[in-house]
Design a protein around this motif. Structure first.
Motif, short mmCIF file in Angstrom:
data_model
loop_
_atom_site.label_atom_id
_atom_site.label_comp_id
_atom_site.label_asym_id
_atom_site.label_seq_id
_atom_site.Cartn_x
_atom_site.Cartn_y
_atom_site.Cartn_z
N GLY A 36 5.87 8.31 16.34
CA GLY A 36 5.75 9.72 16.66
C GLY A 36 6.17 10.69 15.58
N THR A 37 6.57 10.17 14.42
CA THR A 37 7.04 11.02 13.32
C THR A 37 6.17 10.80 12.09
N TRP A 38 5.84 11.90 11.41
CA TRP A 38 5.08 11.80 10.17
C TRP A 38 6.03 11.50 9.02
N LEU A 39 5.81 10.39 8.35
CA LEU A 39 6.64 9.99 7.21
C LEU A 39 5.83 10.09 5.93
N PRO A 40 6.32 10.82 4.93
CA PRO A 40 5.59 10.94 3.66
C PRO A 40 5.92 9.81 2.70
N ASN A 41 4.98 9.48 1.84
CA ASN A 41 5.19 8.56 0.73
C ASN A 41 5.86 7.25 1.17
N GLN A 42 5.12 6.51 1.97
CA GLN A 42 5.62 5.24 2.49
C GLN A 42 4.87 4.07 1.88
N VAL A 43 5.58 2.98 1.72
CA VAL A 43 4.96 1.74 1.26
C VAL A 43 4.80 0.82 2.47
N LEU A 44 3.55 0.49 2.79
CA LEU A 44 3.27 -0.48 3.84
C LEU A 44 3.07 -1.85 3.19
N LEU A 84 0.84 -1.19 0.00
CA LEU A 84 0.00 0.00 0.00
C LEU A 84 0.88 1.24 0.00
N LEU A 85 0.62 2.16 -0.92
CA LEU A 85 1.36 3.42 -0.95
C LEU A 85 0.56 4.45 -0.15
N VAL A 86 1.17 4.97 0.92
CA VAL A 86 0.49 5.86 1.85
C VAL A 86 1.07 7.27 1.71
N GLU A 87 0.18 8.25 1.60
CA GLU A 87 0.62 9.64 1.43
C GLU A 87 1.38 10.14 2.65
N GLN A 105 -2.81 -0.28 -3.96
CA GLN A 105 -3.69 0.84 -3.65
C GLN A 105 -2.87 2.01 -3.12
N THR A 106 -3.30 3.21 -3.46
CA THR A 106 -2.71 4.43 -2.92
C THR A 106 -3.69 5.04 -1.93
N ILE A 107 -3.21 5.35 -0.74
CA ILE A 107 -4.06 5.90 0.32
C ILE A 107 -3.71 7.37 0.51
N LYS A 108 -4.66 8.23 0.21
CA LYS A 108 -4.48 9.66 0.40
C LYS A 108 -4.88 10.04 1.82
#
Length: 399
Positions: free
Chosen positions: A14-22, A5-8, A48-51
């Motif tokens: 505790g840290t916001w990570l952009p553009n991660q693959v779960l 899953l590609l997550v925005e 799937q891409t999760i916005k």
């Protein structure tokens, strides 16, 4: 089969990570990787891409009912499934069904229902919370005084069963001895203190015996005063975890703000204390020999006594962010990580991390609930344009 899953944007440690693959397999997170550095094979297999913002699914340690069902009234596995489904719609992916003060037969039936749920590998149910019956009549709230009593061997045998998951019990320390508390803790039971009029020194003795938390801070407990710190004072001073109901009915927002400044997100956890009204259309629902009525965001019995809540965990999180000015990252800790740590299930839920369940919710830029995922499967999708309090269900997946 592994799902990618590609997550925005996702909250990890505790840290916001952009553009991660779960990467998820059999409902468990197997990998978290920056998209630019993921292999071509992984990129090609993203399903799937999760916005939006992804945070852990909520963990609620105090759920009396939901979907029109009260656990006390129908302590069966069927009731548990209705309750769990009702709360899952609001992002609660793990819960502790809560049995309030009742007779021994109901306690035993409730334990049997939990055992059946766990034997069936229910995705959301992690154990049980016995809120009473070993409480203080002076601070009973809506608990019926005819059932409040001392703890007996028969009840101890139920609380220490090994087939009912993690057991949490709320007791009043003036009515349960330190020896009994110590015995419960030695059997792996988590002891919380609440519905109590105990003075500070009695509360301290219970904490020294192994109690580790407090049930709905400020409500139904001896208050902090100038000459007697009470249970509230002990809760604020000790490194214990306190549940708190952020529905603006049980606790004033400024009082919650004070507690947050003292305790912080790692010692203050969101709970709903939800009654059957959550996820139900009825405003008036039976409660033992009376009934509970919903008016707006408040539940009361006919005599005006506050009777649990119609709060869901996502609303508790949003209230914390909007009105208590807690950051979304810290509110997420209060809604997921801290309750998981408190109930000793943090090895499998409470964070988005490798080796833990792929339980998460997706929020838009206004923190509106958009999706709920349970064990790597999207269970609910909501219209992003609607406020959470008026959201309409667009789709539900049961695959």
């Amino acid at each position: 089969m592994i799902t990618h899953l590609l997550v925005e944007k996702v909250l990890v440690d505790g840290t916001w990570l952009p553009n991660q693959v779960l990467s998820v397999e059999h409902g468990i997170i197997k990998g978290i990787a920056d998209y630019p550095f993921a292999s071509d094979e992984v990129k090609a297999s993203i399903s799937q891409t999760i916005k939006g913002s992804v945070i852990p699914g909520y963990v609620d340690t105090q759920v009396n009912g939901g979907g029109g069902v009260m656990f006390n009234h129908a302590p069966t596995y069927e009731s548990l499934k209705v309750m769990a489904d009702a709360h899952l719609k609001y992002g609660t992916t793990t819960l502790f069904p809560t049995l309030i003060t009742d007779d021994i037969h109901t306690i035993e039936r409730a334990a049997d229902a939990i055992s059946e749920a766990l034997a069936d590998n229910h995705s959301s149910i992690a154990g049980i919370h016995f809120e009473g019956p070993h409480l203080s009549v002076e601070k009973k709230g809506v608990h019926l005084p005819r059932y409040i009593r001392a703890l007996t061997d028969r009840e101890m045998a139920t609380y220490t069963r090994k087939d009912i998951g993690q057991v949490l019990i709320t007791v009043a320390p003036e009515n349960v001895s330190v020896d009994v508390i110590r015995d419960l803790v030695n059997h792996g039971v988590i002891v919380a203190l609440g519905h109590s009029n105990a003075p500070y020194d009695v509360v301290e003795q219970a904490l020294e015996a192994g109690a580790t938390g407090f049930t709905h801070l400020f409500n139904a407990m001896s208050p902090l005063t100038s000459r007697e710190p009470g249970m509230v004072g002990a809760a604020m001073l000790n490194n214990s975890i306190c549940g708190i109901i952020v529905d603006h009915q049980h606790v004033h927002p400024k009082t919650v703000e004070l507690a947050y400044k003292v305790k912080g997100p790692n010692e203050l956890m969101l709970v709903t204390d939800a009654m059957a009204h959550v996820g139900a259309s009825e405003d008036r629902i039976a409660f033992f020999d009376t009934y509970i009525t919903r008016e707006g965001d408040k539940l009361t019995t006919p005599d005006g006594t506050l009777a649990g809540s119609c709060l869901d965990m996502h609303s508790a999180l949003v209230n914390s962010v909007n009105d208590i000015k807690v950051t979304l990252a810290n509110a997420s800790v209060m809604a997921s990580t801290t309750p998981a740590v408190f109930t000793k299930i943090h090895d499998r839920v409470g964070d988005i991390a490798i080796g833990k369940a792929a339980n998460f919710v997706v929020l838009d830029s206004t923190n509106t609930l958009c999706q709920v995922w349970l064990q790597g499967k999207k269970r609910f999708t909501y219209s992003a344009e609607l406020h959470n309090s008026d959201k309409s269900l667009l789709s539900e997946s049961r695959e």
